[in-house]
Design a protein around this motif. Structure first.
Motif, short mmCIF file in Angstrom:
data_model
loop_
_atom_site.label_atom_id
_atom_site.label_comp_id
_atom_site.label_asym_id
_atom_site.label_seq_id
_atom_site.Cartn_x
_atom_site.Cartn_y
_atom_site.Cartn_z
N ILE A 84 12.44 -10.74 8.54
CA ILE A 84 12.80 -10.07 7.32
C ILE A 84 11.37 -9.84 6.54
CG2 ILE A 84 14.00 -10.43 5.05
CD1 ILE A 84 15.78 -12.17 6.49
N PHE A 85 10.38 -10.72 6.33
CA PHE A 85 9.37 -10.54 5.55
C PHE A 85 8.65 -9.44 6.07
CE2 PHE A 85 4.78 -11.18 4.77
CZ PHE A 85 4.61 -11.09 3.73
N HIS A 86 8.38 -9.09 7.23
CA HIS A 86 7.50 -8.00 7.88
C HIS A 86 8.12 -6.98 7.89
CE1 HIS A 86 5.01 -11.37 9.32
NE2 HIS A 86 4.09 -10.63 9.17
N SER A 87 9.62 -6.92 7.98
CA SER A 87 10.28 -5.50 7.71
C SER A 87 10.50 -5.05 6.37
CB SER A 87 11.72 -5.94 8.22
OG SER A 87 11.90 -6.30 9.50
N VAL A 88 10.32 -6.15 5.32
CA VAL A 88 10.37 -5.49 3.74
C VAL A 88 9.03 -5.12 3.48
CG1 VAL A 88 10.73 -6.00 1.46
CG2 VAL A 88 12.23 -7.01 3.28
N PHE A 89 8.15 -5.77 4.19
CA PHE A 89 6.57 -5.21 3.99
C PHE A 89 6.09 -3.98 4.44
CE2 PHE A 89 2.25 -5.57 4.88
CZ PHE A 89 1.76 -5.72 3.43
N PHE A 90 6.71 -4.01 5.60
CA PHE A 90 6.56 -2.45 6.39
C PHE A 90 7.24 -1.36 5.31
CE2 PHE A 90 7.79 1.09 9.11
CZ PHE A 90 6.69 1.21 10.03
N ILE A 91 8.70 -1.69 5.34
CA ILE A 91 9.33 -0.62 4.31
C ILE A 91 8.60 -0.21 2.72
CG2 ILE A 91 11.51 -0.11 3.10
CD1 ILE A 91 12.78 -1.77 5.41
N VAL A 92 8.03 -1.53 2.21
CA VAL A 92 7.40 -1.18 0.95
C VAL A 92 6.23 -0.43 1.19
CG1 VAL A 92 6.29 -2.47 -0.84
CG2 VAL A 92 8.68 -2.97 -0.38
N LEU A 93 5.34 -0.78 2.23
CA LEU A 93 4.22 0.06 2.58
C LEU A 93 4.49 1.62 2.73
CD1 LEU A 93 1.87 -2.03 4.76
CD2 LEU A 93 1.51 -1.37 2.42
N LEU A 94 5.39 1.75 3.74
CA LEU A 94 5.86 3.42 3.98
C LEU A 94 6.43 3.82 2.76
CD1 LEU A 94 6.19 5.09 6.23
CD2 LEU A 94 8.57 4.28 6.57
N SER A 95 7.17 3.26 1.73
CA SER A 95 7.60 3.77 0.57
C SER A 95 6.33 4.12 -0.40
CB SER A 95 8.43 2.70 -0.30
OG SER A 95 8.82 3.24 -1.54
N ILE A 96 5.34 3.16 -0.45
CA ILE A 96 4.40 3.46 -1.37
C ILE A 96 3.37 4.57 -0.80
CG2 ILE A 96 1.86 2.51 -1.98
CD1 ILE A 96 3.14 0.10 -2.09
N LEU A 97 3.27 4.79 0.60
CA LEU A 97 2.37 5.82 1.01
C LEU A 97 3.21 7.00 1.05
CD1 LEU A 97 1.08 3.94 4.23
CD2 LEU A 97 -0.16 4.75 2.50
N VAL A 98 4.42 7.32 1.56
CA VAL A 98 5.31 8.47 1.43
C VAL A 98 5.66 8.97 -0.02
CG1 VAL A 98 7.29 9.85 2.45
CG2 VAL A 98 5.59 8.21 3.85
N GLN A 99 6.53 8.06 -0.41
CA GLN A 99 6.97 8.45 -1.90
C GLN A 99 5.99 8.24 -2.83
OE1 GLN A 99 10.50 5.71 -0.81
NE2 GLN A 99 11.81 7.20 -1.75
N GLY A 100 5.22 7.60 -2.93
CA GLY A 100 4.42 7.23 -3.98
C GLY A 100 3.31 8.32 -3.92
N SER A 101 2.93 8.98 -2.73
CA SER A 101 1.95 10.19 -2.67
C SER A 101 2.68 11.30 -3.41
CB SER A 101 1.32 10.20 -1.51
OG SER A 101 2.18 10.49 -0.46
N LEU A 102 4.22 11.55 -2.93
CA LEU A 102 4.79 12.82 -3.22
C LEU A 102 5.42 12.71 -4.59
CD1 LEU A 102 6.05 13.44 0.39
CD2 LEU A 102 4.09 14.55 -0.93
N LEU A 103 5.29 11.74 -5.38
CA LEU A 103 5.87 11.51 -6.75
C LEU A 103 5.60 12.50 -7.55
CD1 LEU A 103 8.11 9.75 -7.98
CD2 LEU A 103 6.22 8.29 -8.79
N SER A 104 4.46 12.85 -7.80
CA SER A 104 4.05 13.88 -8.58
C SER A 104 4.60 15.35 -8.54
CB SER A 104 2.48 14.12 -9.07
OG SER A 104 2.10 14.41 -7.73
N PHE A 105 4.59 15.40 -7.10
CA PHE A 105 5.29 16.55 -6.17
C PHE A 105 6.66 16.95 -6.99
CE2 PHE A 105 7.20 19.02 -2.97
CZ PHE A 105 6.90 20.16 -3.17
N ALA A 106 7.40 15.62 -6.40
CA ALA A 106 8.74 15.34 -6.77
C ALA A 106 9.08 15.69 -8.02
CB ALA A 106 9.43 14.49 -6.23
N ALA A 107 8.15 15.20 -9.23
CA ALA A 107 8.39 15.25 -10.66
C ALA A 107 8.31 16.84 -10.88
CB ALA A 107 7.55 14.34 -11.39
N LYS A 108 7.41 17.50 -10.42
CA LYS A 108 7.16 18.93 -10.77
C LYS A 108 8.16 19.88 -10.29
CE LYS A 108 2.40 18.73 -10.67
NZ LYS A 108 0.96 18.99 -9.98
N LYS A 109 8.84 19.46 -9.01
CA LYS A 109 9.83 20.11 -8.40
C LYS A 109 11.24 20.02 -9.21
CE LYS A 109 8.23 22.51 -5.09
NZ LYS A 109 8.29 24.09 -4.95
#
Length: 128
Positions: A84-109
């Motif tokens: 569970i720990f590594h799965s959650v860690f992986f999901i959070v890292l993925l979320s930060i990388l993908v969604q975090g980097s595209l957040l300003s783009f999503a806000a503009k859109k």
């Protein structure tokens, strides 16, 4: 402080375990991002939240170390073959990388940028 906590909690992760859990964690991340979170955030509709607001809130993803703390708690309280720990860690890292980097783009859109505000050097919003 959340970045520091996330970094310290990341020291508990074994990078060698991440490839093992990656396929399952990736499926969970896609499900959470595209189905579970938008459905849950859509419950804000009765509170007169606009569709643009709901889209941006659901796109924001997981931030900070709270998810990892929950994963540690779940790991300490249960005995499971599934990591569970590594799965959650992986999901959070993925979320930060993908969604975090595209957040300003999503806000503009979604037209959720206030033209009367500007970013300061600290990254916070400052009124002009």
């Amino acid at each position: 402080m959340q970045i520091v906590i996330f970094f310290i909690l990341g020291l508990l992760a074994y990078p060698s375990r991440l490839p093992q859990i990656a396929p399952t964690a990736l499926i969970l991340a896609v499900f959470i991002t595209l189905i579970a979170r938008p459905f849950t955030v859509s419950l804000l509709l009765p509170f007169k939240a606009g569709l643009n607001q709901i889209f941006l809130i659901s796109w924001a993803g997981f931030r900070g170390a709270l998810s990892i703390v929950f994963a540690i708690t779940a790991t300490l309280n249960t005995v499971s073959e599934y990591d569970i720990f590594h799965s959650v860690f992986f999901i959070v890292l993925l979320s930060i990388l993908v969604q975090g980097s595209l957040l300003s783009f999503a806000a503009k859109k979604s037209n959720m940028i206030d033209d009367n505000m500007e970013n300061s050097s600290t990254g916070s919003m400052v009124s002009q």
